[in-house]
Design an enzyme around this catalytic site. Structure first.
Site, PDB file in Angstrom:
ATOM      1  N   GLY A   1     -35.601 -30.684  25.851  1.00 12.61           N
ATOM      2  CA  GLY A   1     -36.988 -31.255  25.258  1.00 12.61           C
ATOM      3  C   GLY A   1     -37.768 -33.052  25.163  1.00 12.61           C
ATOM      4  O   GLY A   1     -36.597 -33.912  25.169  1.00 12.61           O
TER       5      GLY A   1
ATOM      6  N   LYS B   1     -43.653 -35.350   0.693  1.00 11.89           N
ATOM      7  CA  LYS B   1     -44.961 -34.818   1.417  1.00 11.89           C
ATOM      8  C   LYS B   1     -46.111 -34.677   0.916  1.00 11.89           C
ATOM      9  O   LYS B   1     -46.332 -34.427   0.180  1.00 11.89           O
ATOM     10  CB  LYS B   1     -43.991 -33.660   2.032  1.00 11.89           C
TER      11      LYS B   1
ATOM     12  N   TYR C   1     -37.259 -38.175  26.103  1.00 12.28           N
ATOM     13  CA  TYR C   1     -37.344 -39.005  27.449  1.00 12.28           C
ATOM     14  C   TYR C   1     -36.974 -40.588  27.184  1.00 12.28           C
ATOM     15  O   TYR C   1     -35.906 -40.968  27.711  1.00 12.28           O
ATOM     16  CB  TYR C   1     -38.724 -39.340  28.120  1.00 12.28           C
TER      17      TYR C   1
ATOM     18  N   GLY D   1     -39.794 -35.105  25.018  1.00  9.37           N
ATOM     19  CA  GLY D   1     -40.887 -35.148  24.740  1.00  9.37           C
ATOM     20  C   GLY D   1     -41.070 -36.912  23.690  1.00  9.37           C
ATOM     21  O   GLY D   1     -39.948 -37.786  25.133  1.00  9.37           O
ATOM     22  N   HIS D   2     -41.683 -37.660  23.276  1.00 11.35           N
ATOM     23  CA  HIS D   2     -41.474 -39.317  22.862  1.00 11.35           C
ATOM     24  C   HIS D   2     -40.475 -38.893  22.761  1.00 11.35           C
ATOM     25  O   HIS D   2     -39.939 -39.889  22.541  1.00 11.35           O
ATOM     26  CB  HIS D   2     -42.590 -38.919  21.459  1.00 11.35           C
ATOM     27  N   VAL D   3     -39.686 -38.153  22.107  1.00 11.97           N
ATOM     28  CA  VAL D   3     -38.039 -38.732  21.567  1.00 11.97           C
ATOM     29  C   VAL D   3     -37.177 -38.641  22.641  1.00 11.97           C
ATOM     30  O   VAL D   3     -36.602 -39.402  22.916  1.00 11.97           O
ATOM     31  CB  VAL D   3     -37.603 -38.089  20.072  1.00 11.97           C
TER      32      VAL D   3
HETATM   33  P1  NAI Z   1     -42.513 -34.166  21.337  1.00  5.75           P
HETATM   34  O1  NAI Z   1     -43.298 -32.589  21.542  1.00  5.75           O
HETATM   35  O2  NAI Z   1     -43.270 -35.115  22.077  1.00  5.75           O
HETATM   36  O3  NAI Z   1     -41.282 -33.173  22.597  1.00  5.75           O
HETATM   37  C1  NAI Z   1     -40.879 -31.685  22.256  1.00  5.75           C
HETATM   38  C2  NAI Z   1     -40.738 -31.561  23.506  1.00  5.75           C
HETATM   39  O4  NAI Z   1     -39.423 -30.147  23.891  1.00  5.75           O
HETATM   40  C3  NAI Z   1     -41.623 -31.740  24.588  1.00  5.75           C
HETATM   41  O5  NAI Z   1     -41.951 -32.392  25.469  1.00  5.75           O
HETATM   42  C4  NAI Z   1     -41.551 -29.681  25.003  1.00  5.75           C
HETATM   43  O6  NAI Z   1     -42.345 -29.275  25.607  1.00  5.75           O
HETATM   44  C5  NAI Z   1     -40.373 -29.583  24.479  1.00  5.75           C
HETATM   45  N1  NAI Z   1     -39.959 -27.916  24.213  1.00  5.75           N
HETATM   46  C6  NAI Z   1     -40.454 -27.391  23.573  1.00  5.75           C
HETATM   47  N2  NAI Z   1     -39.916 -26.450  23.426  1.00  5.75           N
HETATM   48  C7  NAI Z   1     -38.707 -25.813  24.454  1.00  5.75           C
HETATM   49  C8  NAI Z   1     -37.796 -25.948  24.600  1.00  5.75           C
HETATM   50  N3  NAI Z   1     -37.614 -24.224  23.619  1.00  5.75           N
HETATM   51  N4  NAI Z   1     -36.683 -25.918  26.002  1.00  5.75           N
HETATM   52  C9  NAI Z   1     -37.218 -27.319  25.900  1.00  5.75           C
HETATM   53  N5  NAI Z   1     -37.736 -28.120  25.969  1.00  5.75           N
HETATM   54  C10 NAI Z   1     -39.133 -27.524  24.274  1.00  5.75           C
HETATM   55  O7  NAI Z   1     -41.666 -34.236  19.990  1.00  5.75           O
HETATM   56  P2  NAI Z   1     -40.932 -34.988  19.282  1.00  5.75           P
HETATM   57  O8  NAI Z   1     -41.918 -36.270  18.826  1.00  5.75           O
HETATM   58  O9  NAI Z   1     -40.648 -35.476  20.854  1.00  5.75           O
HETATM   59  O10 NAI Z   1     -39.853 -34.863  18.412  1.00  5.75           O
HETATM   60  C11 NAI Z   1     -38.484 -34.069  19.215  1.00  5.75           C
HETATM   61  C12 NAI Z   1     -38.281 -33.765  17.318  1.00  5.75           C
HETATM   62  O11 NAI Z   1     -37.759 -34.616  17.186  1.00  5.75           O
HETATM   63  C13 NAI Z   1     -38.481 -32.769  17.139  1.00  5.75           C
HETATM   64  O12 NAI Z   1     -37.741 -32.261  16.257  1.00  5.75           O
HETATM   65  C14 NAI Z   1     -39.401 -33.573  15.657  1.00  5.75           C
HETATM   66  O13 NAI Z   1     -39.708 -32.670  14.514  1.00  5.75           O
HETATM   67  C15 NAI Z   1     -38.406 -34.523  15.671  1.00  5.75           C
HETATM   68  N6  NAI Z   1     -38.387 -36.038  15.457  1.00  5.75           N
HETATM   69  C16 NAI Z   1     -39.437 -36.682  15.903  1.00  5.75           C
HETATM   70  C17 NAI Z   1     -39.262 -37.515  15.239  1.00  5.75           C
HETATM   71  C18 NAI Z   1     -40.272 -38.952  16.165  1.00  5.75           C
HETATM   72  O14 NAI Z   1     -39.888 -39.724  15.245  1.00  5.75           O
HETATM   73  N7  NAI Z   1     -41.760 -38.521  16.373  1.00  5.75           N
HETATM   74  C19 NAI Z   1     -38.589 -38.176  14.405  1.00  5.75           C
HETATM   75  C20 NAI Z   1     -38.012 -37.067  13.807  1.00  5.75           C
HETATM   76  C21 NAI Z   1     -37.506 -35.692  13.740  1.00  5.75           C
END
Ligand code: NAI
Length: 347
Positions: A182, A78, A188, A184-186
């Site tokens: 949540g 990392k 949804y 977000g990207h993943v």
């Molecule tokens: P993101 O930031 O796009 O989505 C996270 C979502 O969670 C956001 O929409 C946010 O508003 C929501 N959120 C935050 N606090 C909340 C709460 N208390 N209650 C409900 N919703 C809440 O992030 P992404 O990329 O979707 O990643 C999600 C998780 O997966 C993170 O923990 C990330 O570290 C993990 N991850 C993501 C990867 C990727 O390829 N994007 C790969 C491996 C792990």
């Protein structure tokens, strides 16, 4: 400085200060038994160098376990850049970071993490070939294929949820109630896959866009972020932040399976035993969410969408192996995953 921080376990820890561009960065290679260390580069406004060093040591170690469980010929590494990405980042700084990565001669391969975009990696790639995550990867109809691994992470988590439901309930996803924290990207994209397989969805986010879209397009029920973990559902999929599984949330949990994308879901490792004792099946986070690193790996190998998809689908089989061994040995699933990973990289 740093004499109180333990980094003997790591193979290589390199520090960089480039006065001209203001770059302050650390690269940590935890273990490279299985191959060159692969892992994202994070830019974060750390309070001090100790905090940055602790973060990069912890994250690179996690990558070793993740890569091993994803059956990659890669080790764990990392990088962190000290600074606020919105304030301090410049193209020259990214080039300096590229030269820092290059100085390790391929021992470490960099990719995206918080505070870094595909565009930043492309600038780094002007100075080094040891970069991945800048080209199109596996994607679904209508998706922009820009190197963002979230679609692969979501697909991998989906195969993991399917395997976990199969293991615990002996059935498929049709009619199963899944609560996603949540969107977000993943989260949804995971909701889309689950909807397609007939799952009934309950969704929560602190922002309205994702949940409203899921209600409209996927017939999901919106619930408040405070309630989502307490619902009487079959599966909880944490896809927001870490440490959502803690003593307090476990005490009100009714779901029988926890399987989601978030990193560091357990507030502490001993909660694995508590979940086991309560009969709750926990999909170890770094096993089920490995789709992102698998995607980055296949981008680096320039392999086909099909090869990537097949690899992502192996996440289900890996989880089955973890669950079976955990039951046979009466151990928590997170402990078993750690042991299997160590068997692979501690030769
Ligand atoms: P993101 O930031 O796009 O989505 C996270 C979502 O969670 C956001 O929409 C946010 O508003 C929501 N959120 C935050 N606090 C909340 C709460 N208390 N209650 C409900 N919703 C809440 O992030 P992404 O990329 O979707 O990643 C999600 C998780 O997966 C993170 O923990 C990330 O570290 C993990 N991850 C993501 C990867 C990727 O390829 N994007 C790969 C491996 C792990």
């Amino acid at each position: 400085v740093f004499d109180h921080i333990e980094f003997d376990e790591h193979e290589h820890v390199a520090f960089c200060h480039d006065k001209k561009t203001g770059l302050k960065a650390i690269i940590a290679v935890h273990n490279s038994y299985l191959g060159p260390a692969l892992g994202g580069c994070r830019m974060w406004p750390y309070a001090n160098s100790d905090e940055a060093l602790n973060d990069v040591l912890r994250l690179s170690k996690g990558m070793t376990y993740k890569a091993a469980m994803a059956n990659l010929n890669q080790g764990g590494g990392k990088a962190v850049i000290l600074g606020d990405p919105r304030v301090h980042k410049t193209a020259d700084m990214m080039r300096a970071m590229g030269r820092f990565v290059e100085s390790l001669s391929g021992q470490y391969i960099s990719a995206e993490d918080s505070g870094m975009s595909v565009a930043d990696l492309q600038i780094m790639a002007e100075e080094t070939t040891h970069i991945s995550g800048t080209r199109a990867s596996y994607h679904f109809a209508g998706e922009e294929a820009d190197g963002n691994p979230a679609p692969s992470t979501a697909y991998g988590v989906f195969t993991g949820v399917k395997a976990s439901v199969k293991y615990h309930f002996g059935s498929d996803l049709q009619g199963k109630k899944v609560a996603i924290q949540g969107l977000g990207h993943v989260g949804y994209r995971l909701a889309e896959h689950l909807h397609r397989e007939g799952a009934e969805l309950f969704v929560a986010d602190i922002y309205p866009e994702g949940v409203n879209r899921a209600k409209e397009k996927l017939n999901a029920t919106i619930v408040s972020p405070d309630e989502i973990l307490t619902l009487d559902v079959d599966v909880i999929a944490p896809c927001a932040m870490g440490a959502t599984v803690n003593r307090q949330s476990i005490s009100t949990l009714k779901a029988k399976v926890i399987a989601g994308a978030a990193n560091n879901q357990l507030a502490s490792e001993d909660l694995g035993e508590l979940l086991k004792d309560k009969g709750i099946l926990y999909a170890p986070d770094y096993v089920i969410n490995a789709g992102g690193i698998i995607d980055i790996y296949h981008q680096k190998m320039l392999s086909s969408n099909e090869a990537l998809k097949t690899h992502l689908e192996k996440i289900g089989a890996t989880l089955m192996e973890v669950y079976t061994r955990a039951d046979e040995q009466n151990l928590a699933t997170n402990r078993v995953a750690n042991t299997i990973a160590e068997e692979k990289f501690k030769k």
